[in-house]
Design a protein around this motif. Structure first.
Motif, short mmCIF file in Angstrom:
data_model
loop_
_atom_site.label_atom_id
_atom_site.label_comp_id
_atom_site.label_asym_id
_atom_site.label_seq_id
_atom_site.Cartn_x
_atom_site.Cartn_y
_atom_site.Cartn_z
N SER A 4 7.75 -6.48 0.16
CA SER A 4 8.06 -8.52 0.57
C SER A 4 7.17 -9.19 0.15
N PHE A 5 5.76 -9.14 -1.18
CA PHE A 5 5.16 -10.04 -1.24
C PHE A 5 5.17 -9.84 -2.62
N LEU A 6 6.17 -8.90 -3.46
CA LEU A 6 6.83 -8.96 -4.71
C LEU A 6 7.49 -9.50 -4.70
N ALA A 7 8.54 -9.78 -3.82
CA ALA A 7 9.47 -10.30 -4.08
C ALA A 7 9.53 -12.26 -3.78
N VAL A 8 8.42 -12.41 -3.21
CA VAL A 8 7.27 -14.05 -2.95
C VAL A 8 7.25 -14.15 -4.75
N GLU A 42 -0.20 -6.74 -10.02
CA GLU A 42 -0.96 -6.43 -8.97
C GLU A 42 -0.16 -5.16 -8.17
N ILE A 43 1.04 -5.72 -7.88
CA ILE A 43 1.87 -5.66 -6.59
C ILE A 43 2.60 -4.68 -6.61
N VAL A 44 3.09 -4.45 -8.35
CA VAL A 44 4.18 -4.06 -8.72
C VAL A 44 3.25 -2.15 -9.08
N THR A 45 1.56 -2.55 -9.34
CA THR A 45 0.94 -1.21 -9.80
C THR A 45 -0.08 -0.88 -8.13
#
Length: 137
Positions: free
Chosen positions: A42-46, A92-95
């Motif tokens: 969800s964070f990544l999509a945003v 950072e989110i992908v990591t």
């Protein structure tokens, strides 16, 4: 639900479509690993939607047919800073998501427990050597 660049990796790790995994997580039926993965997704999509919006705004502002007298250095600087922030967040989110998915057992080890959690509640669980992690079901 907006797609993310990591949907295929999540689907492969949890052996199901993202929409179904999302429903499981939001219904409170997900283990910690799935819940964390869906939260990170969800964070990544945003973050990715922000990258898209700022990129599109920069492209529009610098379009070849745009009147150069309309360019504003301050606006461009602000957009570049926003792009930097959005890209840093995305990275950072992908990591974090990649680390979580790498800690998942193989599909054959998960068997019918495809939505069950592996013990990742403690930060120490993610720092154990790979051999130690592989001994746990």
């Amino acid at each position: 639900m907006r797609p993310s660049s990591q949907d295929q990796a999540i689907e492969a790790a949890f052996n199901g479509p993202v929409a179904e995994l999302h429903r499981t997580a939001t219904a409170g039926q997900a283990g910690p690993a799935l819940f964390r993965a869906m939260e990170l997704r969800s964070f990544l999509a945003v973050a990715e939607s922000h990258v898209d919006r700022v990129r599109d705004r920069l492209h529009q502002a610098t379009a070849p047919d745009r009147d150069q007298s309309e360019l504003d250095a301050g606006d461009l600087r602000t957009d570049v800073e926003w792009m930097k922030a959005a890209l840093t967040s995305r990275t950072e989110i992908v990591t974090a998501l990649t680390r979580l998915l790498r800690s998942m057992p193989g599909r054959e080890a998960a068997g019918p427990r495809r939505h069950q959690a592996i013990p990742t509640a403690s930060p120490k669980a993610n720092t154990a050597p790979p051999a130690a992690r592989s001994r746990h079901p």
